[in-house]
Design a protein around this motif. Structure first.
Motif: not given
Length: 150
Positions: A70-82
């Motif tokens: 599993r992983a979680t990231v955040r883009l520069a605009d604040g959008t979070v993806g899992h």
């Protein structure tokens, strides 16, 4: 009170399933360059309990454990993806998490066309090929009329 679960899936559930089940090399080919992103949860490997039901309707039972990443990231605009993917492929999981985040932005229509639609078409083709292969081995049993039955 009803015990039936809703079977309709949201668009996000559909794309997350496509990304998780995609061949990692194919995902890299379709989306080679990841945009800048912050790693909130770096890809980590663990196990989940898989449950099953005999006939799909009986009482659930613990079938066994399955390895997932599993992983979680955040883009520069604040959008979070899992992302959760079967197995230990950390790069696949990270790429799927970034794509999940991007698909929640204005980039969604373009990514749907260039990544998701391609993956979905390939899944349909694979299923059809598998079904045709299975149909080729189908045996039809029939009874011949025997002389004493006539």
């Amino acid at each position: 009170m009803t015990t039936e679960k809703a079977t309709a899936k949201t668009p996000r559930q559909i794309w997350m399933a496509l990304l998780a089940k995609a061949d990692p090399a194919r995902l890299v080919a379709l989306f080679p360059d990841l945009p800048m992103h912050e790693v909130i949860r770096s890809p980590e490997v663990g196990a989940v309990m898989v449950r099953g039901r005999i006939g799909g309707t009986a009482a659930p039972f613990n079938l066994g454990e399955m390895t997932v990443t599993r992983a979680t990231v955040r883009l520069a605009d604040g959008t979070v993806g899992h992302a959760y993917v079967q197995g230990r492929d950390r790069a696949h999981c990270a790429r799927a998490a970034v794509l999940d985040a991007l698909l929640q932005t204005a980039a969604e229509p373009d990514l749907r066309r260039t990544v998701l639609d391609v993956l979905a078409t390939e899944v349909v083709a694979t299923r059809q090929a598998r079904a045709e292969k299975a149909a080729a081995t189908k045996v039809d049993f029939f009874t011949l009329v025997r002389g004493e039955d006539a």
